[in-house]
Enzyme design. Sequence first.
Site, PDB file in Angstrom:
ATOM      1  N   CYS A   9      -9.175 -11.070  22.629  1.00  0.00           N
ATOM      2  CA  CYS A   9      -8.611 -10.132  21.668  1.00  0.00           C
ATOM      3  C   CYS A   9      -7.413  -9.404  22.269  1.00  0.00           C
ATOM      4  O   CYS A   9      -6.952  -8.406  21.726  1.00  0.00           O
ATOM      5  CB  CYS A   9      -9.659  -9.124  21.198  1.00  0.00           C
ATOM      6  SG  CYS A   9     -10.400  -8.156  22.538  1.00  0.00           S
ATOM      7  N   CYS A  30       0.817  -1.212   0.000  1.00  0.00           N
ATOM      8  CA  CYS A  30       0.000   0.000   0.000  1.00  0.00           C
ATOM      9  C   CYS A  30       0.849   1.260   0.000  1.00  0.00           C
ATOM     10  O   CYS A  30       1.826   1.369   0.743  1.00  0.00           O
ATOM     11  CB  CYS A  30      -0.916  -0.002   1.225  1.00  0.00           C
ATOM     12  SG  CYS A  30      -2.046   1.411   1.299  1.00  0.00           S
ATOM     13  N   PHE A  52     -20.372 -12.942  27.819  1.00  0.00           N
ATOM     14  CA  PHE A  52     -20.093 -11.849  26.881  1.00  0.00           C
ATOM     15  C   PHE A  52     -20.516 -12.312  25.481  1.00  0.00           C
ATOM     16  O   PHE A  52     -19.744 -12.260  24.531  1.00  0.00           O
ATOM     17  CB  PHE A  52     -18.617 -11.450  26.899  1.00  0.00           C
ATOM     18  CG  PHE A  52     -18.101 -11.022  28.246  1.00  0.00           C
ATOM     19  CD1 PHE A  52     -18.287  -9.724  28.694  1.00  0.00           C
ATOM     20  CD2 PHE A  52     -17.439 -11.914  29.064  1.00  0.00           C
ATOM     21  CE1 PHE A  52     -17.810  -9.321  29.931  1.00  0.00           C
ATOM     22  CE2 PHE A  52     -16.958 -11.530  30.311  1.00  0.00           C
ATOM     23  CZ  PHE A  52     -17.139 -10.231  30.749  1.00  0.00           C
ATOM     24  N   GLN A  78     -16.949  -9.879  14.680  1.00  0.00           N
ATOM     25  CA  GLN A  78     -15.594 -10.308  14.345  1.00  0.00           C
ATOM     26  C   GLN A  78     -15.175  -9.643  13.038  1.00  0.00           C
ATOM     27  O   GLN A  78     -15.964  -9.520  12.105  1.00  0.00           O
ATOM     28  CB  GLN A  78     -15.518 -11.829  14.229  1.00  0.00           C
ATOM     29  CG  GLN A  78     -15.796 -12.570  15.528  1.00  0.00           C
ATOM     30  CD  GLN A  78     -14.788 -12.264  16.619  1.00  0.00           C
ATOM     31  OE1 GLN A  78     -13.657 -11.849  16.363  1.00  0.00           O
ATOM     32  NE2 GLN A  78     -15.198 -12.461  17.876  1.00  0.00           N
ATOM     33  N   CYS A 128      -2.371  -0.090   9.380  1.00  0.00           N
ATOM     34  CA  CYS A 128      -1.463  -1.241   9.342  1.00  0.00           C
ATOM     35  C   CYS A 128      -0.129  -0.842   9.964  1.00  0.00           C
ATOM     36  O   CYS A 128       0.326   0.288   9.801  1.00  0.00           O
ATOM     37  CB  CYS A 128      -1.211  -1.701   7.908  1.00  0.00           C
ATOM     38  SG  CYS A 128      -2.674  -2.316   7.045  1.00  0.00           S
TER      39      CYS A 128
END
Length: 388
Positions: A346, A47, A256, A229, A56
Site C-alpha cells: 500500500c 462533489c 502479515f 481492503q 479526495c
Amino acid sequence: MTPILRVAALGDGVTADGRHAALAAPGDLLNDDGGVTPGPHHQTPPCRHFPQCGGCQLQHLDDESYAGFVADRVASALDGQGLSAPLRAPLVSPPDTRRRATLHADKGLLGFTAAQSHAIVDLRECHILTPELFVLVAPLRSLLQRLGLKRRADVHLTLSDQGADILVTGFAPEGLKAAETLNDFCAKHGVARFAVDGGDGAETRWEPQPVTITLGGLPVGLPHASFLQATREGEAALVAAVREATEGAKTVADLFAGLGTFALALPAKVYAAEGARDALMALKLAANARQRAVFAEHRDLYRRPLTVTELNRFDAVVIDPPRSGAREQAAALAECMVKRIAYVSCNPASFARDAKLMVEAGWRIDWVQPVGQFRWSTHVELAACFSR
C-alpha cells in the site's frame, strides 16, 4: 504558458521545468501569473466538497489521467531506487465503492477532515463511500447530537456481510436513555453492529447476529476496526494477482496475513503469520470451521521475521506489510530459495526499497499490477511477482 506534464505524488501538477500547480491535470497550461488553464484531461469535480474535503485529492482528473497517475506513482518509486519492471494497466475501483472509512465528529459536524487540517468538513454528499454507508451519515450526525457528544470523536464505518458495522471511538454514552436511543437507531437503520470505545476498549452495544466478512468464499468473524481492503474491486484485483503469482505452489507462506484475504483464497496449504491476535483468531476459526488447510500463527514479523531456513520450506511466499514495508523480512526473502514471491503493498516507496534488496540478491520483478482502490486519492497500491 507552460504545459502540465504529470501529477506528482502529493497531487500537484508538474511542468517540464519542475514548477508545481495545485489542482492541475496533465494537459493543463500553467499561466505566467500562476493560474491554470484547463486542458482535455481536466474534469469538473463531481462533489461539492472538493477540494476542501481531504477525502479526495484528485477529483479534477479524468479517468485516463487518474489511471496514469496511479501507474506513474509506481514507476516513479521504482525509478527512485534504480529499478524498472513491466507495469500492467492500472485497475481502478469505481466511484461509490469504499466499504470502510473513518469519519470525524464534533460540534454537530460529521465528515472527513479538510485537506492538511483538523477541521471537519460536514459531509452532505460523497462519491467514494458505498451508498449503504453514506446513507447513514446524516442519521449518525443526528444520533451523536442526541446522545450528547461534547468532544471530538471518530466514527469507523465498515460494510460487513450483515450490513454497516459502526465503531465510535472517543465517546461512550451511558445510561438507559442512551441505550434505548442506540437500539432504536440500529433497528431503524438495519445496523449490523454498533460499538463504542471511550478509552477502555471497544464495547459492543448492538449485534443481533455475529458480524462477518466473506473472504475466499468463507465468512470470517470481523473484529472491531479490522483492516480490510477498501473496496471489493480492489480486493479482487489483488487476490487475482496473488493467485497468479503463486500458481502451481503447493505450500505458501502468507506473511502479515490479517483476516486471511489471501490465505483463504489460495488452493495451496498455507502458513499464515499475523501479529494482531484478534485478526489471527478470526482467521483460525474460519479456516478450522471449513477444514481449510491454513495453519495460523501469532508472530510479530518485525521483531521475529521468518528466517531463510523457514522460508525455504515453502514453494511461494505472499507478503502484504503495512505502509512502512518489511525491511527486516525483505532481507531474509532476498536470500531464500522459494520459487515465487507475491508482494502486495500500500506504499510504492517502501515497496521499491524492499524490492531493491531482493533484486540486488538476484530476484527479478516479473510484473507489477498497480491498483487504485482509493479513488481520487494519492494513495496507491500494487501487487508484484518476483522470481529468480
